[in-house]
Enzyme design. Structure first.
Site, PDB file in Angstrom:
ATOM      1  N   HIS A  19       0.813  -1.218   0.000  1.00  0.00           N
ATOM      2  CA  HIS A  19       0.000   0.000   0.000  1.00  0.00           C
ATOM      3  C   HIS A  19       0.849   1.271   0.000  1.00  0.00           C
ATOM      4  O   HIS A  19       2.047   1.263   0.321  1.00  0.00           O
ATOM      5  CB  HIS A  19      -0.922   0.008   1.231  1.00  0.00           C
ATOM      6  CG  HIS A  19      -0.169   0.046   2.531  1.00  0.00           C
ATOM      7  ND1 HIS A  19       0.382   1.199   3.049  1.00  0.00           N
ATOM      8  CD2 HIS A  19       0.136  -0.932   3.413  1.00  0.00           C
ATOM      9  CE1 HIS A  19       0.976   0.942   4.187  1.00  0.00           C
ATOM     10  NE2 HIS A  19       0.853  -0.358   4.431  1.00  0.00           N
ATOM     11  N   GLU A  92      -2.021  -6.952   7.417  1.00  0.00           N
ATOM     12  CA  GLU A  92      -0.722  -6.852   8.076  1.00  0.00           C
ATOM     13  C   GLU A  92      -0.726  -7.703   9.344  1.00  0.00           C
ATOM     14  O   GLU A  92      -1.773  -8.126   9.836  1.00  0.00           O
ATOM     15  CB  GLU A  92      -0.439  -5.379   8.418  1.00  0.00           C
ATOM     16  CG  GLU A  92       0.924  -5.101   9.041  1.00  0.00           C
ATOM     17  CD  GLU A  92       2.091  -5.558   8.172  1.00  0.00           C
ATOM     18  OE1 GLU A  92       2.300  -6.791   8.094  1.00  0.00           O
ATOM     19  OE2 GLU A  92       2.791  -4.693   7.617  1.00  0.00           O
TER      20      GLU A  92
END
Length: 235
Positions: A19, A92
């Site tokens: 990202h 994550e």
């Protein structure tokens, strides 16, 4: 390595895309699974990187369901006309009590946990995932994505630096102690895995990016695990 490759006509590819930048990246705060949005730089990174990744003509886009990954994936979806499939397995690391802290703050508030975090194999920070649990879910989603590819097609998986870095090693059944061999992925950088007809899956590009100087911190760092040598520690 950072180069663009041209796959053979029937070679399948997975593109693992981190990202764009967030405010917590700039502050070196552990984001984990906190839903931190992209900052203005991160939004620009996502648009610019999407233009490069659209050249892969992806067959699908899968993304972590966290906002910073979803927004990044959406930029590529706009250019390709594809719908983004959200998959929690691409999240994550859940970093537990580390979430929202810098390493300095973590060390000050939890000195004993901090020491174990950097010295014990596969240590579970209170409230966090085990590194081996992240390896398992990342391996599963990468293998599912590979299985979904047709001959000569490309799939893009949008996720997070630490989990992607660990996932690459786990996908290849590489010992986690080799994690420090791979640099952290920069914001909006990507890694390309390609299936060789005789040798199987290979890393053909790592930490590729078209945005020199635009990224801040590398991926959220986690310590070595599963028997990593004590001298090979992350920050």
């Amino acid at each position: 390595m950072s180069r663009t490759t041209t796959a053979g006509p029937q070679r399948r590819r997975l593109v693992l895309w981190r990202h764009g930048r967030t405010a917590w990246n700039v502050q070196d705060r552990a984001q984990g699974q906190a839903d931190v949005p992209l900052d203005p730089v991160g939004r620009r990174q996502a648009r610019q990187a999407a233009a490069a990744l659209a050249a892969f003509a992806p067959a699908f886009i899968w993304s972590s369901d966290l906002e910073r990954a979803r927004h990044t994936a959406r930029e590529l979806a706009v250019l390709t006309g594809l719908e983004v499939r959200l998959d929690r397995r691409l999240r994550e690391y859940d970093v537990g009590i580390r979430q929202g802290t810098t390493f300095a703050e973590f060390r000050k508030s939890h000195p004993e946990v901090y020491e174990k975090f950097f010295t014990e194999d596969n240590y579970r920070v209170p409230g966090a995932e085990l590194p081996s649990e992240v390896d398992e879910r990342m391996t599963a989603v990468l293998r599912d994505a590979a299985a979904a590819l047709g001959p000569g097609s490309t799939g893009v998986l949008v996720g997070h630096g630490a989990a992607l870095r660990s996932g690459v090693l786990a996908f290849f059944d590489a010992p986690p102690r080799l994690r420090n061999m791979l640099a952290g992925m920069a914001n909006c950088a990507w890694t390309v895995l390609e299936e060789h007809p005789d040798r199987g899956w290979q890393i053909v590009d790592y930490n590729a990016q078209t945005l020199p100087g635009a990224s801040s911190a590398l991926a959220d760092e986690t310590p070595p695990h599963h028997g990593s040598p004590a001298g090979a520690r992350t920050r």
